[in-house]
Design an enzyme around this catalytic site. Structure first.
Site, PDB file in Angstrom:
ATOM      1  N   ASP A 169       0.825  -1.211   0.000  1.00  0.00           N
ATOM      2  CA  ASP A 169       0.000   0.000   0.000  1.00  0.00           C
ATOM      3  C   ASP A 169       0.863   1.266   0.000  1.00  0.00           C
ATOM      4  O   ASP A 169       2.083   1.195  -0.203  1.00  0.00           O
ATOM      5  CB  ASP A 169      -0.958  -0.026   1.210  1.00  0.00           C
ATOM      6  CG  ASP A 169      -0.236  -0.035   2.553  1.00  0.00           C
ATOM      7  OD1 ASP A 169       0.999   0.153   2.589  1.00  0.00           O
ATOM      8  OD2 ASP A 169      -0.916  -0.228   3.587  1.00  0.00           O
ATOM      9  N   GLU A 172       3.797   0.989   2.080  1.00  0.00           N
ATOM     10  CA  GLU A 172       4.730  -0.072   1.724  1.00  0.00           C
ATOM     11  C   GLU A 172       4.590  -1.254   2.678  1.00  0.00           C
ATOM     12  O   GLU A 172       5.558  -1.849   3.142  1.00  0.00           O
ATOM     13  CB  GLU A 172       6.166   0.502   1.687  1.00  0.00           C
ATOM     14  CG  GLU A 172       6.125   1.928   1.141  1.00  0.00           C
ATOM     15  CD  GLU A 172       7.397   2.489   0.568  1.00  0.00           C
ATOM     16  OE1 GLU A 172       8.277   2.756   1.370  1.00  0.00           O
ATOM     17  OE2 GLU A 172       7.491   2.672  -0.659  1.00  0.00           O
ATOM     18  N   GLU A 328       8.387  14.364   7.934  1.00  0.00           N
ATOM     19  CA  GLU A 328       7.435  13.330   7.509  1.00  0.00           C
ATOM     20  C   GLU A 328       6.353  13.139   8.568  1.00  0.00           C
ATOM     21  O   GLU A 328       5.173  12.999   8.264  1.00  0.00           O
ATOM     22  CB  GLU A 328       8.203  12.014   7.311  1.00  0.00           C
ATOM     23  CG  GLU A 328       7.340  10.831   6.978  1.00  0.00           C
ATOM     24  CD  GLU A 328       8.156   9.543   7.000  1.00  0.00           C
ATOM     25  OE1 GLU A 328       8.493   9.065   8.104  1.00  0.00           O
ATOM     26  OE2 GLU A 328       8.464   9.033   5.906  1.00  0.00           O
TER      27      GLU A 328
HETATM   28  C1  BGC Z   1       6.222   5.969   3.222  1.00  0.00           C
HETATM   29  C2  BGC Z   1       5.849   6.074   1.762  1.00  0.00           C
HETATM   30  C3  BGC Z   1       6.701   7.113   1.076  1.00  0.00           C
HETATM   31  C4  BGC Z   1       8.182   6.912   1.361  1.00  0.00           C
HETATM   32  C5  BGC Z   1       9.027   8.064   0.837  1.00  0.00           C
HETATM   33  C6  BGC Z   1       7.708   5.723   3.333  1.00  0.00           C
HETATM   34  O1  BGC Z   1       8.071   5.631   4.664  1.00  0.00           O
HETATM   35  O2  BGC Z   1       5.525   4.904   3.823  1.00  0.00           O
HETATM   36  O3  BGC Z   1       4.523   6.445   1.616  1.00  0.00           O
HETATM   37  O4  BGC Z   1       6.465   7.039  -0.289  1.00  0.00           O
HETATM   38  O5  BGC Z   1       8.393   6.803   2.735  1.00  0.00           O
HETATM   39  O6  BGC Z   1       8.612   9.290   1.356  1.00  0.00           O
END
Ligand code: BGC
Length: 378
Positions: A169, A172, A328
């Site tokens: 998803d 990931e 993030e």
């Molecule tokens: C997230 C993803 C994202 C990636 C890069 C991962 O930890 O789960 O959604 O695409 O980081 O930002």
């Protein structure tokens, strides 16, 4: 009702403007957007998912050339894998589908390699999202799609062969499920491509049919208690579901299904405006993600609740670090506090800046008329 003073508004608009500049300054010369320039596990890679939403934010903010160059990069990633896509399509048509390991990757190095690090690679959402974002960009700025037509066609061929397979998803994870947000991204890609007149008649008809089938699957097994569910058959919600409402627009924001989804995300995942990914999240202890507050804000704004959207924008602004960067996630409210340290030990501090966080902040600020698109900026 939220009282927002002029100086508050100026501060929010300033963060949005600085975010556009930051993203432009970090974009690779070949067009790729780094997910995060400094974070150990993401360094050197660009994701179709993050990048497509970043490009959409940049396009909405009037940074036309930046968005176009990202879509050029996507087109190159696909053209370089033309033969692989043909193989995947042929195997699927012959009734002998290739294993997940042979599917396209989720992220690439800026120069277009898969890279040497192991990753959770089979994820279809990004291939739908970039098609949607690219076509929205062309429509928004009156651009011809010729430059991206081959990439769009290849993506549609790839998705037609793979869209109904279980895959990782947005986070990931959970590779054995079929995820509703993933289906939403794929539907957005199919429907945009079918509308845009870039496909051959047969592919266009197939894209329309697949979108209808995906919608039927969601209606049958992807709705629980009147709201969208995390995956087919799940009872949970996921913060990514807001995106399917806006900006992807797969479900009309005013519909009962979208309204119930917004309510469920608010009730189950939002704490003071900071939105969690899902209740069982343990990644970095399961914090609150600015991108998800912004997606929820976009869904609220589309449904007509600008006050709620503004509150979420302000929450996201509150995650800005002293250096002016958006992370993030933040750890003010953790769902699994005892799982925080293990991730810091494994990967270091949370990815900061995350370009996607900056881009979603920009996207919501534009939606709330706080950042006037600068018209067509080269
Ligand atoms: C997230 C993803 C994202 C990636 C890069 C991962 O930890 O789960 O959604 O695409 O980081 O930002």
């Amino acid at each position: 009702m939220t009282i927002t003073t002029p100086s508050d508004l100026a501060r929010l608009a300033d963060l949005a403007a600085r975010s556009v500049t930051l993203i432009e300054s970090l974009q690779h010369e070949g067009g790729a957007y780094p997910a995060s320039p400094t974070f150990s596990a993401y360094q050197g890679y660009s994701w179709f998912r993050d990048g497509a939403f970043i490009a959409d934010g940049m396009s909405a903010a009037g940074a036309v050339d930046s968005a176009s160059r990202f879509f050029d990069w996507c087109g190159r990633m696909l053209a370089q894998r033309r033969d692989r896509i043909a193989e995947i399509v042929a195997a699927e048509a012959a009734g002998t589908p290739l294993p997940d390991e042979r599917m396209l990757a989720t992220r690439f190095t800026f120069d277009g390699e898969e890279g040497d690090d192991e990753w959770w690679d089979f994820q279809t959402d990004g291939y739908g999202t970039w098609v949607w974002a690219c076509i929205a960009h062309a429509e928004r700025h009156g651009l011809s799609l010729d430059r991206w037509a081959e990439g769009i066609r290849l993506s549609v061929d790839y998705l037609l062969a793979t869209w109904s397979r279980p895959c990782y998803d947005w986070w990931e994870e959970h590779r054995d499920e079929v995820h509703v947000s993933t289906l939403g991204c794929v539907i957005a890609g199919f429907e945009s491509a079918a509308r845009a007149e870039v496909l051959e008649p047969a592919a266009r008809a197939a894209a329309r049919t697949a979108a209808i089938e995906a919608r039927t699957l969601i209606a049958g097994r992807g709705v629980r208690d009147g709201h969208l569910a995390k995956w087919l058959g799940s009872t949970a919600v996921d913060g990514s579901l807001s995106a399917v409402i806006a900006p992807l627009g797969v479900f009309e924001a005013a519909s009962p299904l979208a309204r119930a989804t917004i309510r469920a995300v608010e009730a189950q995942l939002s704490v003071d405006g900071g939105v969690h990914r899902y209740l069982l999240d343990t990644f970095f202890g399961g914090g609150q993600w600015p991108i998800l507050s912004c997606f929820l804000g976009l869904a609220h704004a589309r449904a007509g609740d600008r006050d709620a959207a503004m509150r979420l924008l302000r929450w996201a602004a509150g995650t800005e670090t002293a250096e002016g960067l958006l992370p993030e996630q933040v750890d003010d409210h953790l769902l699994a506090p005892d799982r925080h340290a293990e991730w810091v030990e494994r990967w270091g501090p949370v990815a900061t800046p995350l370009l996607w966080s900056h881009a979603m902040f920009v996207r919501l600020a534009v939606e709330l008329d706080m950042l006037q698109p600068a018209g067509v900026r080269a």
